[in-house]
Design a protein around this motif. Structure first.
Motif, PDB file in Angstrom:
ATOM      1  N   ILE A  15       0.866  -1.190   0.000  1.00 58.27           N
ATOM      2  CA  ILE A  15       0.000   0.000   0.000  1.00 58.27           C
ATOM      3  C   ILE A  15       0.896   1.232   0.000  1.00 58.27           C
ATOM      4  N   LEU A  16       0.704   2.089  -0.984  1.00 57.98           N
ATOM      5  CA  LEU A  16       1.503   3.313  -1.071  1.00 57.98           C
ATOM      6  C   LEU A  16       0.870   4.374  -0.188  1.00 57.98           C
ATOM      7  N   ALA A  17       1.566   4.718   0.868  1.00 60.84           N
ATOM      8  CA  ALA A  17       0.968   5.634   1.840  1.00 60.84           C
ATOM      9  C   ALA A  17       1.944   6.733   2.238  1.00 60.84           C
TER      10      ALA A  17
ATOM     11  N   GLU B 120       9.875   2.011   5.478  1.00 60.11           N
ATOM     12  CA  GLU B 120      10.029   3.466   5.571  1.00 60.11           C
ATOM     13  C   GLU B 120      11.049   3.951   4.564  1.00 60.11           C
ATOM     14  N   GLU B 121      10.790   5.146   4.014  1.00 60.21           N
ATOM     15  CA  GLU B 121      11.700   5.697   3.016  1.00 60.21           C
ATOM     16  C   GLU B 121      12.552   6.816   3.610  1.00 60.21           C
ATOM     17  N   PRO B 122      13.822   6.860   3.223  1.00 68.31           N
ATOM     18  CA  PRO B 122      14.692   7.927   3.746  1.00 68.31           C
ATOM     19  C   PRO B 122      14.304   9.294   3.186  1.00 68.31           C
TER      20      PRO B 122
ATOM     21  N   MET C 116      10.263   8.694  -2.287  1.00 67.64           N
ATOM     22  CA  MET C 116      10.886   7.974  -3.411  1.00 67.64           C
ATOM     23  C   MET C 116       9.956   7.827  -4.603  1.00 67.64           C
ATOM     24  N   GLY C 117       8.745   8.368  -4.490  1.00 67.45           N
ATOM     25  CA  GLY C 117       7.796   8.222  -5.597  1.00 67.45           C
ATOM     26  C   GLY C 117       7.136   6.854  -5.540  1.00 67.45           C
ATOM     27  N   THR C 118       6.097   6.683  -6.346  1.00 66.69           N
ATOM     28  CA  THR C 118       5.303   5.445  -6.251  1.00 66.69           C
ATOM     29  C   THR C 118       6.144   4.199  -6.555  1.00 66.69           C
TER      30      THR C 118
ATOM     31  N   GLY D 121      -2.739   4.275  -1.788  1.00 68.45           N
ATOM     32  CA  GLY D 121      -3.358   4.264  -0.461  1.00 68.45           C
ATOM     33  C   GLY D 121      -4.527   5.216  -0.279  1.00 68.45           C
ATOM     34  N   ASP D 122      -5.032   5.784  -1.358  1.00 70.70           N
ATOM     35  CA  ASP D 122      -6.176   6.684  -1.189  1.00 70.70           C
ATOM     36  C   ASP D 122      -7.363   6.256  -2.042  1.00 70.70           C
ATOM     37  N   ILE D 123      -7.388   4.981  -2.391  1.00 70.59           N
ATOM     38  CA  ILE D 123      -8.457   4.479  -3.252  1.00 70.59           C
ATOM     39  C   ILE D 123      -9.458   3.668  -2.447  1.00 70.59           C
TER      40      ILE D 123
ATOM     41  N   SER E 155      -0.595   8.019 -20.146  1.00 71.67           N
ATOM     42  CA  SER E 155      -0.340   9.453 -20.156  1.00 71.67           C
ATOM     43  C   SER E 155      -0.815  10.065 -18.835  1.00 71.67           C
ATOM     44  N   GLU E 156       0.156  10.444 -17.997  1.00 69.28           N
ATOM     45  CA  GLU E 156      -0.175  10.925 -16.654  1.00 69.28           C
ATOM     46  C   GLU E 156      -0.593  12.393 -16.697  1.00 69.28           C
ATOM     47  N   LYS E 157      -1.733  12.679 -16.100  1.00 67.75           N
ATOM     48  CA  LYS E 157      -2.271  14.049 -16.014  1.00 67.75           C
ATOM     49  C   LYS E 157      -2.171  14.786 -17.353  1.00 67.75           C
ATOM     50  N   PRO E 158      -2.803  14.241 -18.394  1.00 65.72           N
ATOM     51  CA  PRO E 158      -2.690  14.865 -19.720  1.00 65.72           C
ATOM     52  C   PRO E 158      -3.456  16.179 -19.795  1.00 65.72           C
TER      53      PRO E 158
ATOM     54  N   ILE F 196      -9.121   5.539 -16.999  1.00 70.42           N
ATOM     55  CA  ILE F 196      -7.891   5.930 -16.301  1.00 70.42           C
ATOM     56  C   ILE F 196      -7.311   4.780 -15.468  1.00 70.42           C
ATOM     57  N   ASN F 197      -6.070   5.003 -15.066  1.00 73.34           N
ATOM     58  CA  ASN F 197      -5.391   4.110 -14.139  1.00 73.34           C
ATOM     59  C   ASN F 197      -6.066   4.232 -12.776  1.00 73.34           C
ATOM     60  N   ALA F 198      -6.609   3.122 -12.277  1.00 70.74           N
ATOM     61  CA  ALA F 198      -7.327   3.149 -10.995  1.00 70.74           C
ATOM     62  C   ALA F 198      -6.389   3.058  -9.795  1.00 70.74           C
TER      63      ALA F 198
ATOM     64  N   PHE G   2       5.806   4.864 -11.174  1.00 75.53           N
ATOM     65  CA  PHE G   2       5.267   3.894 -12.137  1.00 75.53           C
ATOM     66  C   PHE G   2       4.666   4.639 -13.326  1.00 75.53           C
ATOM     67  N   GLU G   3       3.938   5.689 -12.993  1.00 75.15           N
ATOM     68  CA  GLU G   3       3.110   6.361 -13.986  1.00 75.15           C
ATOM     69  C   GLU G   3       3.934   7.062 -15.062  1.00 75.15           C
ATOM     70  N   ARG G   4       5.033   7.704 -14.656  1.00 75.57           N
ATOM     71  CA  ARG G   4       5.801   8.487 -15.632  1.00 75.57           C
ATOM     72  C   ARG G   4       7.053   7.764 -16.101  1.00 75.57           C
TER      73      ARG G   4
ATOM     74  N   ILE H  65     -13.262   5.454  -6.069  1.00 71.53           N
ATOM     75  CA  ILE H  65     -13.056   6.883  -5.778  1.00 71.53           C
ATOM     76  C   ILE H  65     -11.680   7.074  -5.148  1.00 71.53           C
ATOM     77  N   ASP H  66     -11.029   8.178  -5.513  1.00 74.72           N
ATOM     78  CA  ASP H  66      -9.750   8.570  -4.908  1.00 74.72           C
ATOM     79  C   ASP H  66     -10.091   9.641  -3.876  1.00 74.72           C
ATOM     80  N   ILE H  67      -9.828   9.377  -2.596  1.00 76.33           N
ATOM     81  CA  ILE H  67     -10.258  10.327  -1.553  1.00 76.33           C
ATOM     82  C   ILE H  67      -9.261  11.455  -1.319  1.00 76.33           C
TER      83      ILE H  67
HETATM   84  N1  GDD Z   1       5.463   5.559  -0.086  1.00 72.52           N
HETATM   85  C1  GDD Z   1       5.198   6.545  -0.937  1.00 72.52           C
HETATM   86  N2  GDD Z   1       6.233   7.365  -1.332  1.00 72.52           N
HETATM   87  N3  GDD Z   1       3.949   6.726  -1.363  1.00 72.52           N
HETATM   88  C2  GDD Z   1       3.697   7.764  -2.207  1.00 72.52           C
HETATM   89  C3  GDD Z   1       4.713   8.638  -2.657  1.00 72.52           C
HETATM   90  C4  GDD Z   1       6.046   8.423  -2.181  1.00 72.52           C
HETATM   91  O1  GDD Z   1       6.998   9.153  -2.515  1.00 72.52           O
HETATM   92  N4  GDD Z   1       4.142   9.549  -3.493  1.00 72.52           N
HETATM   93  C5  GDD Z   1       2.834   9.247  -3.553  1.00 72.52           C
HETATM   94  N5  GDD Z   1       2.559   8.178  -2.771  1.00 72.52           N
HETATM   95  C6  GDD Z   1       1.276   7.525  -2.567  1.00 72.52           C
HETATM   96  C7  GDD Z   1       0.189   8.495  -2.087  1.00 72.52           C
HETATM   97  O2  GDD Z   1       0.130   8.500  -0.649  1.00 72.52           O
HETATM   98  C8  GDD Z   1      -1.067   7.905  -2.692  1.00 72.52           C
HETATM   99  O3  GDD Z   1      -1.629   6.909  -1.853  1.00 72.52           O
HETATM  100  C9  GDD Z   1      -0.566   7.205  -3.957  1.00 72.52           C
HETATM  101  O4  GDD Z   1       0.847   7.050  -3.811  1.00 72.52           O
HETATM  102  C10 GDD Z   1      -0.863   8.005  -5.231  1.00 72.52           C
HETATM  103  O5  GDD Z   1      -0.379   9.311  -5.073  1.00 72.52           O
HETATM  104  P1  GDD Z   1      -1.308  10.586  -5.320  1.00 72.52           P
HETATM  105  O6  GDD Z   1      -0.499  11.796  -5.026  1.00 72.52           O
HETATM  106  O7  GDD Z   1      -2.609  10.421  -4.646  1.00 72.52           O
HETATM  107  O8  GDD Z   1      -1.464  10.499  -6.891  1.00 72.52           O
HETATM  108  P2  GDD Z   1      -2.696  10.941  -7.787  1.00 72.52           P
HETATM  109  O9  GDD Z   1      -3.977  10.596  -7.157  1.00 72.52           O
HETATM  110  O10 GDD Z   1      -2.484  12.352  -8.205  1.00 72.52           O
HETATM  111  O11 GDD Z   1      -2.466  10.015  -9.104  1.00 72.52           O
HETATM  112  C11 GDD Z   1      -2.279   8.620  -8.967  1.00 72.52           C
HETATM  113  O12 GDD Z   1      -3.506   7.972  -8.707  1.00 72.52           O
HETATM  114  C12 GDD Z   1      -4.503   8.080  -9.759  1.00 72.52           C
HETATM  115  C13 GDD Z   1      -5.713   7.320  -9.318  1.00 72.52           C
HETATM  116  O13 GDD Z   1      -6.232   7.908  -8.175  1.00 72.52           O
HETATM  117  C14 GDD Z   1      -1.671   8.060 -10.280  1.00 72.52           C
HETATM  118  O14 GDD Z   1      -1.335   6.721 -10.035  1.00 72.52           O
HETATM  119  C15 GDD Z   1      -2.646   8.189 -11.448  1.00 72.52           C
HETATM  120  O15 GDD Z   1      -2.116   7.558 -12.593  1.00 72.52           O
HETATM  121  C16 GDD Z   1      -3.964   7.510 -11.086  1.00 72.52           C
HETATM  122  O16 GDD Z   1      -4.914   7.687 -12.137  1.00 72.52           O
END
Ligand code: GDD
Ligand code: MG
Length: 362
Positions: free
Chosen positions: A5-7, A78-80, A83-85, A105-107, A155-158, A168-170, A191-193, A216-218
């Protein structure tokens, strides 16, 4: 199958709610969002969870323990630095072996993960991405597929003029471990870019798993509010009301469901709670106050004759007598609104701030 879970995002769009509360701990129907997510994963027999976080907050740590209370096993990575998704998943590589699931982690969704896993295996894909249709694709990652369901473009955020589909990518992926070799260690990557476009370029099979189940993305306040409205409308039985124990309701208090009222709340004479609305534990709604479509966290006091409508109120706030907090407004923790203020137009008040009586009318 394990799930990462990306949080680790900063949840800036949900501030001031997330000033003191990590996004995973934000309450949805009076339970931390993470709990809903874990229950959903468990429903698909996914009980090994890796939580990828920037820094593990005390709150999250205390809540999680080792996960056994939620009936799962949870390891934290934990990340230092952020680090991005993809970088975050690479950072957790030592905890992964077989095919694994990645979950933004927000879906909140009802997408059938079991069927998605099955499709991934049948297709022998390197990666399978859950896809969902949305109204405005420009704020997400747009995914094009061919007639066999293979992803052809990401295509991320076109920009609007670049949008070719509303699919879209869920934010849910099933990945083979080989994907990890395409992610640079100890570096920021997404992953996206970075990763998905690279996999496509190398000719690897990325499949889409399209679903029109609830999704839904909260990550923004309006969607966080909308999720709770949607859940209340469908889960609280027949427009009814759930009232937890130890709450006291004056006989003249009016409740129009669907409403959820937490433990030890007190609803005084002639107040009105109009659903969909949620009160967290320990809230007091004084005489003649009206709460409509609002989500209120714990230990708040809504003063006599005050009016709350379609707003979000974090914990330990006090809204003074005859004040109004209306559409889209957000109060952080411990905000005090003095008597006879009127807040509307999405005003956000930061935690701990006080507004003197009779000062705001906006
Ligand atoms: N561990 C970690 N480290 N998690 C991260 C990082 C990071 O550096 N950056 C973002 N995340 C987690 C966020 O907490 C979130 O749960 C998830 O990755 C996606 O990040 P968001 O910032 O919410 O991205 P978004 O909603 O603008 O776009 C993403 O989600 C969309 C669907 O809701 C992308 O994946 C889009 O392609 C996708 O459509
Ligand atoms: Mg998001």
């Amino acid at each position: 199958m394990k799930a990462v879970i990306l949080a680790g995002g900063e949840a800036t769009r949900l501030r001031p709610l997330t000033c003191n509360t990590p996004k995973m701990m934000v309450p949805v129907l009076n339970r931390p969002f993470l709990e809903h997510l874990v229950r959903y994963l468990k429903g698909h027999r996914i009980v090994d969870v890796v939580l990828a976080v920037g820094k593990l907050s005390g709150q999250l740590h205390d809540y999680l323990g080792d996960g056994s209370r939620l009936g799962v096993s949870i390891a934290c990575s934990e990340e230092p630095f952020p680090m991005g998704t993809a970088g975050a998943v690479k950072n957790a590589e030592s905890l992964l072996d077989d095919s694994f699931l990645v979950f933004n982690g927000d879906i909140f969704t009802d997408i059938d993960l079991t069927a998605m896993i099955r499709a991934h295996r049948q297709n022998r894909a390197m990666a399978t991405l859950a896809l969902t249709p949305v109204e405005d694709p420009t704020i997400y990652g747009v995914v094009e597929t061919d007639d066999r369901g293979r992803v052809t473009r990401f295509s991320e955020k076109p920009r609007r003029e670049e949008v070719t589909t509303n699919v879209i990518n869920a934010g849910i992926y099933i990945l083979e471990p080989a994907v990890l070799s395409y992610i640079k260690p100890d570096a920021f990557s997404m992953f996206e870019r970075d990763v998905f476009p690279q996999l496509l370029e190398k000719g690897h099979a990325i499949h889409g798993y399209q679903s029109s189940e609830y999704w839904i993305d909260i990550g923004t306040p309006d969607k966080y509010l909308r999720l709770q409205h949607d859940l209340l409308r469908r889960s609280v039985c027949d427009g009814g009301t759930v009232i937890a124990t130890e709450s006291s309701l004056h006989p003249s208090a009016r409740i129009e469901g669907p409403v959820m009222i937490g433990r030890a709340c007190s609803l005084e004479a002639n107040c009105t709670i109009k659903g969909p609305a949620v009160l967290g534990a320990g809230c007091r709604v004084e005489e003649e106050a009206v709460v409509e479509g609002a989500m209120i966290w714990q230990d708040c006091t809504i003063g006599r004759g005050a009016r709350l409508r379609n707003c979000l109120v974090a914990s330990s706030c006090s809204v003074g007598e005859e004040s109004e907090v209306l559409d889209g407004c957000i109060l952080g923790d411990e905000v005090l609104i003095g008597r006879r203020n009127k807040l509307s137009n999405g005003i956000r008040i930061w935690p701990g701030r006080s507004i003197q009586p009779d000062t705001i009318s906006f």
